[in-house]
Design a protein around this motif. Structure first.
Motif, PDB file in Angstrom:
ATOM      1  N   TYR A  56      37.192  47.862  41.929  1.00  0.00           N
ATOM      2  CA  TYR A  56      38.482  47.376  42.396  1.00  0.00           C
ATOM      3  C   TYR A  56      38.362  46.604  43.708  1.00  0.00           C
ATOM      4  O   TYR A  56      38.906  45.500  43.848  1.00  0.00           O
ATOM      5  CB  TYR A  56      39.451  48.551  42.560  1.00  0.00           C
ATOM      6  CG  TYR A  56      39.802  49.220  41.256  1.00  0.00           C
ATOM      7  CD1 TYR A  56      40.730  48.662  40.392  1.00  0.00           C
ATOM      8  CD2 TYR A  56      39.189  50.408  40.872  1.00  0.00           C
ATOM      9  CE1 TYR A  56      41.045  49.269  39.179  1.00  0.00           C
ATOM     10  CE2 TYR A  56      39.490  51.019  39.660  1.00  0.00           C
ATOM     11  CZ  TYR A  56      40.422  50.441  38.814  1.00  0.00           C
ATOM     12  OH  TYR A  56      40.723  51.035  37.619  1.00  0.00           O
TER      13      TYR A  56
ATOM     14  N   ARG B  72      38.669  42.381  44.055  1.00  0.00           N
ATOM     15  CA  ARG B  72      39.723  41.852  44.926  1.00  0.00           C
ATOM     16  C   ARG B  72      39.129  40.954  46.006  1.00  0.00           C
ATOM     17  O   ARG B  72      39.637  39.872  46.271  1.00  0.00           O
ATOM     18  CB  ARG B  72      40.475  43.020  45.554  1.00  0.00           C
ATOM     19  CG  ARG B  72      41.533  42.641  46.570  1.00  0.00           C
ATOM     20  CD  ARG B  72      42.794  42.105  45.911  1.00  0.00           C
ATOM     21  NE  ARG B  72      43.932  42.313  46.776  1.00  0.00           N
ATOM     22  CZ  ARG B  72      45.055  42.906  46.418  1.00  0.00           C
ATOM     23  NH1 ARG B  72      45.192  43.368  45.180  1.00  0.00           N
ATOM     24  NH2 ARG B  72      46.048  43.048  47.257  1.00  0.00           N
TER      25      ARG B  72
ATOM     26  N   LYS C 276      37.759  37.600  44.604  1.00  0.00           N
ATOM     27  CA  LYS C 276      38.857  36.712  44.254  1.00  0.00           C
ATOM     28  C   LYS C 276      39.491  36.105  45.495  1.00  0.00           C
ATOM     29  O   LYS C 276      39.837  34.914  45.518  1.00  0.00           O
ATOM     30  CB  LYS C 276      39.897  37.481  43.443  1.00  0.00           C
ATOM     31  CG  LYS C 276      41.007  36.611  42.857  1.00  0.00           C
ATOM     32  CD  LYS C 276      41.918  37.441  41.953  1.00  0.00           C
ATOM     33  CE  LYS C 276      42.998  36.566  41.340  1.00  0.00           C
ATOM     34  NZ  LYS C 276      43.884  37.348  40.446  1.00  0.00           N
TER      35      LYS C 276
ATOM     36  N   LEU D 110      41.902  48.223  47.650  1.00  0.00           N
ATOM     37  CA  LEU D 110      42.491  46.882  47.667  1.00  0.00           C
ATOM     38  C   LEU D 110      42.874  46.470  49.080  1.00  0.00           C
ATOM     39  O   LEU D 110      42.671  45.314  49.491  1.00  0.00           O
ATOM     40  CB  LEU D 110      43.718  46.844  46.750  1.00  0.00           C
ATOM     41  CG  LEU D 110      43.466  47.179  45.275  1.00  0.00           C
ATOM     42  CD1 LEU D 110      44.768  47.093  44.482  1.00  0.00           C
ATOM     43  CD2 LEU D 110      42.417  46.266  44.663  1.00  0.00           C
TER      44      LEU D 110
ATOM     45  N   GLN E 289      44.855  40.484  37.269  1.00  0.00           N
ATOM     46  CA  GLN E 289      43.939  40.285  38.376  1.00  0.00           C
ATOM     47  C   GLN E 289      42.632  39.641  37.934  1.00  0.00           C
ATOM     48  O   GLN E 289      41.996  38.908  38.691  1.00  0.00           O
ATOM     49  CB  GLN E 289      43.631  41.631  39.055  1.00  0.00           C
ATOM     50  CG  GLN E 289      44.819  42.300  39.709  1.00  0.00           C
ATOM     51  CD  GLN E 289      45.430  41.437  40.786  1.00  0.00           C
ATOM     52  OE1 GLN E 289      44.785  41.089  41.772  1.00  0.00           O
ATOM     53  NE2 GLN E 289      46.681  41.055  40.594  1.00  0.00           N
TER      54      GLN E 289
ATOM     55  N   TYR F  54      48.474  45.001  34.907  1.00  0.00           N
ATOM     56  CA  TYR F  54      48.247  44.520  36.272  1.00  0.00           C
ATOM     57  C   TYR F  54      46.784  44.124  36.465  1.00  0.00           C
ATOM     58  O   TYR F  54      46.488  43.043  36.998  1.00  0.00           O
ATOM     59  CB  TYR F  54      48.636  45.604  37.278  1.00  0.00           C
ATOM     60  CG  TYR F  54      48.177  45.318  38.691  1.00  0.00           C
ATOM     61  CD1 TYR F  54      48.875  44.423  39.495  1.00  0.00           C
ATOM     62  CD2 TYR F  54      47.035  45.940  39.223  1.00  0.00           C
ATOM     63  CE1 TYR F  54      48.444  44.153  40.794  1.00  0.00           C
ATOM     64  CE2 TYR F  54      46.607  45.667  40.509  1.00  0.00           C
ATOM     65  CZ  TYR F  54      47.316  44.774  41.292  1.00  0.00           C
ATOM     66  OH  TYR F  54      46.885  44.497  42.564  1.00  0.00           O
ATOM     67  N   MET F  55      45.854  44.970  36.038  1.00  0.00           N
ATOM     68  CA  MET F  55      44.448  44.655  36.243  1.00  0.00           C
ATOM     69  C   MET F  55      43.993  43.499  35.376  1.00  0.00           C
ATOM     70  O   MET F  55      43.138  42.700  35.787  1.00  0.00           O
ATOM     71  CB  MET F  55      43.585  45.890  35.981  1.00  0.00           C
ATOM     72  CG  MET F  55      43.610  46.908  37.100  1.00  0.00           C
ATOM     73  SD  MET F  55      43.366  46.219  38.774  1.00  0.00           S
ATOM     74  CE  MET F  55      41.786  45.362  38.598  1.00  0.00           C
TER      75      MET F  55
END
Length: 368
Positions: A13, A17, A20, A283, A362, A358-359
């Protein structure tokens, strides 16, 4: 224009994040031993329900528009040459390296192997074991243990299920007694035997377990939801043991830099920040680290940024599903005891989909 090379080690995770966030301003390489992103939040249900077997796997191929993802295992950070060394011998040059290798979880919340096929095979084995077990023992009364018990009970209403917890109350890490009481009431109302103050260890015979008082439990299947281990052995083996504390976490300063290193950061479960090691914290750390990496890479430019200090999250919402349509949400209240919300909020926030849409977004995919 890109300001430098950033190598992110670990595609969990926090690593995803961070990669990205930096994709448009640096040359980003994300290194992970798995060929896909593993949505661990969905793994407990995947270990029980066949229709969820492939849900936790989301391809990396749409994550980065400018950078790249490398499937491989990092074995060393060569600080002299400023290169990340992979098991294959490949060397990835960096201006900034980020350790985001996370922590190792007990099964079924673990990606076994390196391919989807290997991990899916492991989930299928757990599903078969749950489907045929007469008595399932779950050890650990934290969020993972409670959630797993609920999933097992809903999948196997006819099986005997026991939850053994070493502490005096379930969900005791929340700092409030209300969530634990609510979880206990749900479990007992669904005919799950809950044993508190019951420190368990394997017995002398296969399928037997013994608590601290000498009581023996016989179960043909067990799961241990008793904590995690940071994935930092590779750092110790590579000669960076001085980067780690006694528990194996990477020591970081307030800017999330590895102590004594300007160009190496560590985010998520792997570092020694004192807070709940849950996804929202990873995150939040990734966002601060991304800002500080930009500040470091642009330190000589006219648009220089000042680094920011990370403030540990001591009071964060905690969502514990009891299957897809029930559960509890612990919501911190400033200056008072946390509020405990029920099934409707928990179902909408997490329980129904386990945050999979949601993931997927992402990672660059549609929610479906």
């Amino acid at each position: 224009m890109y300001d430098g090379d950033v190598v992110v080690i670990g595609g969990g995770y926090g690593g995803v994040r961070l990669a990205k966030r930096l994709d448009g301003t640096a040359r980003v390489t994300l290194v992970d031993r798995k060929e896909v992103f593993f949505h661990r939040v969905a793994s407990l249900r995947a270990g029980v329900r066949p229709e969820w077997t492939h849900t936790p796997f989301i391809p990396f191929d749409r994550l980065l528009h400018h950078g790249r993802v490398v499937a491989g295992k990092a074995v060393r950070i060569d600080t002299a040459e400023r290169q990340v060394v992979l098991a294959t011998g490949e060397r990835l040059p960096y201006d900034v390296a980020v350790i985001a290798t996370g922590a190792d979880y007990p099964e079924p919340a673990r990606f076994v192997g390196t391919t989807v096929e290997e991990a899916a095979k492991s989930f299928a084995e757990h599903q078969r074991n749950v489907a045929t077990a007469e008595h399932v023992l779950v050890v650990g009364g934290g969020p993972g243990g409670v959630e797993l018990c609920a999933e097992i009970r809903l999948a196997r209403p006819d099986a005997r299920v026991t939850l053994a917890h070493s502490g005096p109350a379930l969900l005791d890490s929340t700092g409030s007694t209300r969530p634990g009481r609510k979880a206990l009431a749900w479990l007992e109302s669904h005919d799950i035997e809950v044993r508190l103050d019951s420190f368990m260890s394997p017995g002398n015979d296969f399928g037997t377990y013994r608590d601290g008082r000498g009581n023996v439990i016989e179960a043909d299947l067990s799961f241990w939801a008793t904590g995690t281990t940071p994935n930092t052995l590779w750092l110790r083996l590579a000669g960076h043991g001085d980067w780690l504390n006694r528990d194996g976490h990477v020591k970081v300063d307030r800017t999330l830099r590895v102590e004594g290193r300007l160009d190496v950061f560590a985010v998520g479960d792997v570092n020694d920040v004192s807070e709940f090691k849950i996804t929202p914290a990873a995150l939040a750390q990734a966002d601060i680290a991304a800002h500080n990496i930009r500040a470091y890479l642009q330190s000589s430019g006219k648009h220089r940024k000042e680094p920011r200090s990370y403030r540990p999250i001591q009071r964060t919402p905690l969502i514990v599903p009891f299957g897809p349509a029930d559960g509890l949400t612990v919501l911190p209240v400033p200056g008072g005891e946390s509020a405990v919300l029920g099934s409707r909020t928990t179902t909408l926030a997490k329980a129904k989909t386990l945050m999979t849409p949601y993931m997927r977004r992402q990672l660059g995919y549609t929610a479906a």
